[in-house]
Design a protein around this motif. Structure first.
Motif, PDB file in Angstrom:
ATOM      1  N   ARG A  62       0.812  -1.212   0.000  1.00  0.00           N
ATOM      2  CA  ARG A  62       0.000   0.000   0.000  1.00  0.00           C
ATOM      3  C   ARG A  62       0.852   1.271   0.000  1.00  0.00           C
ATOM      4  N   PRO A  63       0.352   2.328  -0.651  1.00  0.00           N
ATOM      5  CA  PRO A  63       1.025   3.625  -0.552  1.00  0.00           C
ATOM      6  C   PRO A  63       0.884   4.160   0.864  1.00  0.00           C
ATOM      7  N   THR A  64       1.729   5.088   1.211  1.00  0.00           N
ATOM      8  CA  THR A  64       1.654   5.721   2.529  1.00  0.00           C
ATOM      9  C   THR A  64       1.372   7.208   2.354  1.00  0.00           C
ATOM     10  N   ILE A  65       0.674   7.771   3.311  1.00  0.00           N
ATOM     11  CA  ILE A  65       0.359   9.188   3.276  1.00  0.00           C
ATOM     12  C   ILE A  65       0.998   9.872   4.472  1.00  0.00           C
ATOM     13  N   SER A  66       1.568  11.028   4.213  1.00  0.00           N
ATOM     14  CA  SER A  66       2.255  11.770   5.279  1.00  0.00           C
ATOM     15  C   SER A  66       2.086  13.260   5.008  1.00  0.00           C
ATOM     16  N   ARG A  73      -0.531  17.413   2.487  1.00  0.00           N
ATOM     17  CA  ARG A  73      -0.497  15.954   2.462  1.00  0.00           C
ATOM     18  C   ARG A  73       0.306  15.466   1.258  1.00  0.00           C
ATOM     19  N   PHE A  74       1.013  14.327   1.464  1.00  0.00           N
ATOM     20  CA  PHE A  74       1.835  13.769   0.400  1.00  0.00           C
ATOM     21  C   PHE A  74       1.660  12.254   0.393  1.00  0.00           C
ATOM     22  N   VAL A  75       1.427  11.675  -0.793  1.00  0.00           N
ATOM     23  CA  VAL A  75       1.281  10.230  -0.943  1.00  0.00           C
ATOM     24  C   VAL A  75       2.555   9.665  -1.549  1.00  0.00           C
TER      25      VAL A  75
END
Length: 287
Positions: A62-66, A73-75
């Protein structure tokens, strides 16, 4: 692999590619951490990023979001990056570093895209790095296994062919496809004790970097890895002390390794490690 005081190295004029992937090939994340270390230590620059949409099932990886420092927000998407750097000691040699996640699909296309980049960069040798769970004690030098299908390479480095037959990971596919293109392939693995197989495994990462350093004859600054390996060792010691079953198992593994006198525990291996230390010091690593 037999150890020597002054082991042979790859030709400094050769361009080299080193590859490691998270997943099936990466017990304790030892191999992917080794590539992360090289990318950071050598300040490698991005050459190519493979399109993750082509190769990954995002329900598996899965991608991560931060959040960025700006608050936005950045994926971050899982994928594979090919980075390049000139050899720190000899700028005639280009070193390509491939760091990614084992793909979920289109393995042949994935391998072809990486090897197309290798050929564009003039790569003549591919070093694949992996880690597997083994019955070995954490109290001894971790076993490393180096093999090659190329007869000249085996003769030069005193290696053997792998006798493994069975399911393989992306490293096996990439190595096979590279050999079909005339690229020499060295396969370097480290064994991680199965009872402490969760990541990180800095002692395993150091073992892989030690082997890579020998082949390149280029000092690798280990930075904080020795301290992290000591902390890992203390944690494993505490686990063995607190769990009687694991403690007994470790003692059995120690006895077995000492009886079989593996090369990793020999005086020759200690001498080789000391030579590597001197090369790192004389090369200015860590300054």
């Amino acid at each position: 692999m037999s150890s020597e005081i002054d082991p042979p190295a790859l030709d400094p004029r050769e361009s080299i590619m080193i590859a490691a992937f998270e997943g099936w090939n990466d017990a304790g994340s030892a191999a992917s951490a080794a590539l992360d270390h090289l990318v950071k230590t050598w300040s490698a620059t991005e050459h190519k990023t493979l399109d993750s949409e082509e190769y990954h099932d995002f329900q598996v990886n899965r991608p991560t979001i931060s959040r960025l420092p700006t608050g936005d927000r950045f994926v971050s998407w899982p994928g594979t990056i090919v980075s390049t750097v000139n050899d720190p000691l000899d700028t005639r040699r280009t070193i390509a570093l491939v760091r990614g996640i084992e793909p979920s699909m289109r393995w042949r296309q994935f391998a072809a895209e990486i090897l197309d980049s290798a050929q564009q960069l003039g790569v003549t040798t591919l070093i694949t790095a992996g880690a597997l769970l083994v019955d070995a004690p954490h109290t001894r030098p971790l076993p490393t296994f180096v093999t090659s299908e190329d007869a000249d390479t085996r003769k030069k480095f005193d290696l053997e062919r792998s006798d493994y037959d069975g399911p393989t990971g992306i490293l096996g596919v990439l190595g096979h496809e590279a050999s079909l293109r005339g690229i020499r392939v060295l396969s370097v693995w480290v064994g991680i004790p199965h009872y402490v197989g969760h990541p990180p495994s800095p002692k395993g990462t150091m073992a892989l970097l030690g082997q890579i350093e020998q082949f390149l004859s280029t000092p690798i600054d280990l930075a904080d890895l020795p301290y992290e390996a000591e902390a890992w060792q203390r944690g494993a010691d505490e686990l063995a002390e607190d769990d009687e079953e694991i403690g007994d198992h470790v003692k059995q593994l120690e006895e077995l390794m000492d009886e079989t006198n593996l090369p990793e525990a020999s005086g020759e291996a200690i001498a080789a490690e000391f030579e590597q230390f001197l090369r790192r010091r004389d090369g200015g690593a860590g300054k």
